[in-house]
Write an enzyme that holds these catalytic residues in place. Structure first.
Site, PDB file in Angstrom:
ATOM      1  N   ASP A 526      34.158  39.601  29.512  1.00  0.00           N
ATOM      2  CA  ASP A 526      35.309  38.841  29.998  1.00  0.00           C
ATOM      3  C   ASP A 526      35.328  39.001  31.525  1.00  0.00           C
ATOM      4  O   ASP A 526      34.703  39.920  32.065  1.00  0.00           O
ATOM      5  CB  ASP A 526      36.584  39.387  29.366  1.00  0.00           C
ATOM      6  CG  ASP A 526      37.828  38.727  29.934  1.00  0.00           C
ATOM      7  OD1 ASP A 526      37.856  37.493  29.995  1.00  0.00           O
ATOM      8  OD2 ASP A 526      38.750  39.463  30.339  1.00  0.00           O
ATOM      9  N   ASP A 725      39.483  43.043  27.961  1.00  0.00           N
ATOM     10  CA  ASP A 725      40.656  43.881  28.224  1.00  0.00           C
ATOM     11  C   ASP A 725      41.976  43.240  27.862  1.00  0.00           C
ATOM     12  O   ASP A 725      42.994  43.926  27.810  1.00  0.00           O
ATOM     13  CB  ASP A 725      40.701  44.264  29.702  1.00  0.00           C
ATOM     14  CG  ASP A 725      41.278  43.149  30.564  1.00  0.00           C
ATOM     15  OD1 ASP A 725      40.849  41.988  30.380  1.00  0.00           O
ATOM     16  OD2 ASP A 725      42.154  43.428  31.388  1.00  0.00           O
TER      17      ASP A 725
END
Length: 832
Positions: A526, A725
């Site tokens: 990500d 996250d």
């Protein structure tokens, strides 16, 4: 005549018919036969019946006496948990279905892989139990069950019935139990060592004298003295092997204790018989192996003590994390007044103010209201250096205040704190088993059964060839085998690696993390919060008028002082970093939602915000210089202007993590394919990928898009490791083959991931990869050694090349080699 004592003679109580526990069976002699009783109550009633001359009652009765249910015989303290089960934090399925309960139990008497297999198979047959997983390293049992079909006491009763007393997990009680077990094992080891030394004093002269070098009376005296000195080791020190073997036989699951107990018993019985025959005048009576018996018991206890110590060390980091949750806190009654009361941590609520004195741990996630101090967060992040905290800073629960007292406001309750989330993950860590461990367990279970049959065949063959050697050769075969080396090969290495990772701020929740990461073909990142810091930072100030960059920043700070917007906090932080002073006053503030704000600074009307909002304040469009916002830019632009014209443009961007480039380079050297998935615009994601050298980048990705992309990779045969996250990463973290969540990310991402980088450093991913490679190498070495040892040693013993004494040495050393090799992983962590 009634004989009362402890022992086992029947499978059920002769009085009431309930099952007889192996360690609490009372006996009563009725009509010349010794009968087992399940408890002192049945023994007392049976004694009364026989003493009063009514022993024919047992011959004429048509059924057992009325009894209570087996679960009602449980200790009352355990039945209390039927009304308040211990919830296992971090169990996602429990949160989804209110009818599913979960708990963690401390288990005693775990010896080997067969113990774990027996416990899991037995609990699988308890109605309502959905899953049962034993962590051999921490000696904890994680159980999930349907609350409407099963109770905790049913689980505890099933565990006690097969010889594994269990209790709801409590850190203090668990620590006390482990310490008692260690002391008992040390005493047994000490007695075995004394017996071995005394027996060797009698055996060495016989060896030195040789055949016929010692008269018969002296040889007989030496043998009887050796027999007597062997008894303490046999009766006391060898208890773990005999009790474990009896439990395995009673439950029909032969484990490593069975061949060990048979070998000890056979060697002692043969030696005792030879001693008696020699005394009765039947020649020399044959060989005696008292020295081999005591040495074998001593060496095997040494191996077990070393294994126990290694398991305790490997689990120590997890235990420290779990025990660091404080149970109480000083709650301030009326802040800012200093009066405080001591309350349970569970009673704290968001908004409460607590006083944290030096040396105390924070009971919940807080924000500092007053004071400044150094805080130890090493248990949470792996960061060894204390972190300075002042008013306005956030501190996670479980952190330890070092220097000065702090007054802090609770923002999340103790049950929702960062440490509680991590403790929930710890409870899940190590419960399941990787494929290598499952394979080793299955092999070890079959190994014991085949070994027993092989020992019988060897005895029969040697009895035909040379009857005098049949007994010692069969004993050597039983003793030399080492199924425990196979069982210890994988879990010991994984435990040592897990401890090493945790001390460096990496919590492996699932057991397959290291194995799968090493085999991964694709690493998917990500962007925001993973490759980037996740917090906006002021990168540049471009003056658009006559004022300097510092003066423009002072005006922006004056306007943003009272704002809580993230971009406003970025500007304020930039001013603090630059140590700007002489900030002017701003008046008549007006906020335009989603656009910016307007204020009067030094009598001049100013606007700060996006281009359209600020541009509307400029008298003529021609006053706009060539510095318009690029819609494809990586940065976010905040403009400042006054009624007199443009002043400045603030370039705010999410900066790359300093270690991002090194992490990408590390995996590229490993030959892995790297992918960047981001919810930001594709142009922004591509720029980040280009800067880091990532081959594939996809922007504008919704959670569903990330999920479908990873699934397409997996359908093509890829093994995907995902790093994220945020909340929007939770789904793809679950579906990836192995997943990692940043420690400073969302709690949902952490509970969905297989591993949590507690330190919040992306570079920890490289350390996990290096540990994975070393761990798998150690596991392969251990399995190869255990297999090679058994392949060589068992045929050698069967051929009569190895005597019982040397067999005991080899068996013990085989386990020691496996444990020491695994502990190299832990020592490597300290060195690094």
């Amino acid at each position: 005549m009634i004989a009362v004592g402890r022992g086992v003679t029947d499978a059920a109580c002769f009085h009431c018919g309930l099952p007889v526990a192996s360690d609490t069976a009372w006996r009563v002699t009725i009509d010349g036969a010794e009968r087992a009783m399940c408890c002192p109550g049945c023994e007392a009633v049976a004694r009364s019946i026989v003493d009063n001359g009514f022993s024919d009652y047992y011959a004429s009765r048509s059924g057992f006496a009325a009894t209570v249910q087996e679960r009602d015989l449980m200790p009352p303290e355990l039945l209390l948990y039927d009304h308040e089960p211990v919830a296992a934090a971090g169990d996602a399925s429990s949160a989804v279905d209110a009818h599913i309960a979960a708990a963690i139990y401390t288990v005693a008497n775990i010896r080997c892989a067969s113990c774990i297999c027996l416990i899991e198979l037995r609990l699988a047959r308890v109605p309502g139990v959905l899953s049962a997983e034993v962590n051999a390293v921490t000696e904890r049992l994680h159980v999930r069950w349907r609350a409407d079909a099963c109770k905790p006491s049913d689980i505890l009763a099933a565990m006690r019935a097969i010889g594994y007393p269990s209790y709801p997990y409590d850190p203090v009680r668990h620590g006390e139990q482990l310490e008692r077990a260690r002391k008992t094992l040390f005493r047994q080891l000490f007695i075995a060592g004394l017996s071995m030394m005394q027996v060797m004093m009698y055996a060495v002269p016989a060896y030195l004298a040789g055949e016929g070098g010692m008269d018969d009376d002296m040889a007989s005296l030496m043998r009887w003295a050796a027999l007597l000195m062997t008894l303490p080791a046999l009766v006391y020190s060898a208890q773990p092997f005999f009790l474990g073997a009896w439990r395995d036989i009673r439950n029909r699951t032969p484990g490593m204790d069975v061949p060990v107990a048979l070998g000890i018993a056979a060697a002692f019985a043969g030696s005792a018989l030879a001693t008696w025959r020699g005394e009765s005048g039947s020649g020399s009576g044959g060989e005696v192996y008292f020295d081999s018996v005591t040495m074998f018991i001593f060496l095997l206890l040494c191996s077990r003590y070393l294994e126990l110590t290694a398991r305790r060390k490997a689990a120590s980091a997890l235990d420290r994390l779990q025990q660091s949750l404080p149970s109480s806190a000083l709650r301030v009654l009326a802040y800012p007044q200093p009066d405080a009361e001591l309350v349970a941590a569970t009673r704290l609520r968001a908004g409460d103010v607590i006083l944290v004195r030096p040396g105390e741990a924070l009971a919940a996630d807080c924000i500092v209201l007053a004071g400044a101090s150094s805080v130890d967060v090493s248990l949470l992040t792996g960061e060894s250096r204390p972190v300075h905290k002042k008013a306005g800073d956030a501190i996670p629960g479980g952190a330890i205040n070092i220097a000065q007292a702090l007054t802090a406001k609770v923002v999340r309750t103790a049950g929702d704190s960062a440490l509680s989330v991590l403790v929930g993950l710890v409870n899940r860590a190590g419960q399941a088993k990787p494929k290598l461990a499952l394979w080793a367990d299955r092999v070890a279970a079959w190994f014991v059964a085949v070994l027993l049959l092989f020992a019988v065949v060897v005895f029969c063959v040697w009895y035909v060839i040379d009857p005098a050697r049949a007994w010692p050769v069969a004993i050597a075969v039983l003793v030399v085998s080492c199924p425990c080396a196979l069982s210890l090969a994988t879990p010991t290495a994984l435990a040592a690696a897990t401890d090493r990772l945790l001390r460096q701020g990496i919590l492996a929740v699932q057991p397959h993390v290291l194995e799968t990461l090493h085999r991964a073909t694709h690493i998917v990142f990500d962007k925001t919060g993973t490759l980037t810091v996740g917090k906006p930072a002021l990168q540049d100030i471009l003056p658009l008028g006559a004022l300097s960059a510092a003066d423009c920043l002072r005006i922006a700070v004056a306007m943003e002082r009272a704002s809580a917007h993230p971009l406003a906090q970025t500007i304020l932080q930039a001013a603090a970093d630059r140590q700007l002073h002489d900030i002017p006053e701003a008046g008549t503030l007006r906020h335009a939602t989603g656009q910016g704000l307007e204020a009067t600074v030094d009598g001049v009307l100013c606007r700060l915000g996006n281009f359209a909002f600020v541009h509307a304040l400029i008298p003529t469009a021609s006053s706009m210089p060539a510095a318009d916002a690029d819609e494809h830019a990586e940065s976010s632009y905040v403009f400042l202007a006054s009624s007199n014209g443009w002043l400045a443009r603030f370039d705010i961007t999410d900066a790359l993590r300093p270690e991002a480039q090194a992490v990408v380079a590390h995996f590229q050297r490993q030959g892995k394919s790297l992918v960047l998935l981001s919810g930001d615009r594709h142009e922004v994601a591509q720029r980040v990928a280009d800067r880091l050298g990532i081959q594939t980048a996809l922007g504008d990705c919704l959670p569903e898009s990330k999920l479908s992309f990873v699934r397409r990779l997996q359908q093509g045969g890829a093994i995907v490791a995902m790093v994220g996250d945020g909340v929007n990463d939770a789904a793809v973290l679950r579906v990836a083959d192995v997943s990692f969540a940043m420690g400073n990310g969302a709690a949902l991402a952490q509970t969905s991931a297989d591993c949590v980088l507690l330190s919040g450093r992306l570079s920890a991913l490289c350390e996990a990869d290096r540990v994975a490679a070393k761990t798998l190498a150690v596991i392969r070495q251990n399995l190869a050694w255990a297999t090679l040892y058994n392949v060589v040693a068992i045929p050698a013993a069967a051929l009569g090349w190895i005597n019982p004494w040397l067999s005991g040495v080899g068996m013990s050393l085989s386990s020691v080699v496996v444990v020491l090799n695994a502990l190299r992983l832990r020592r490597a962590g300290k060195e690094s």
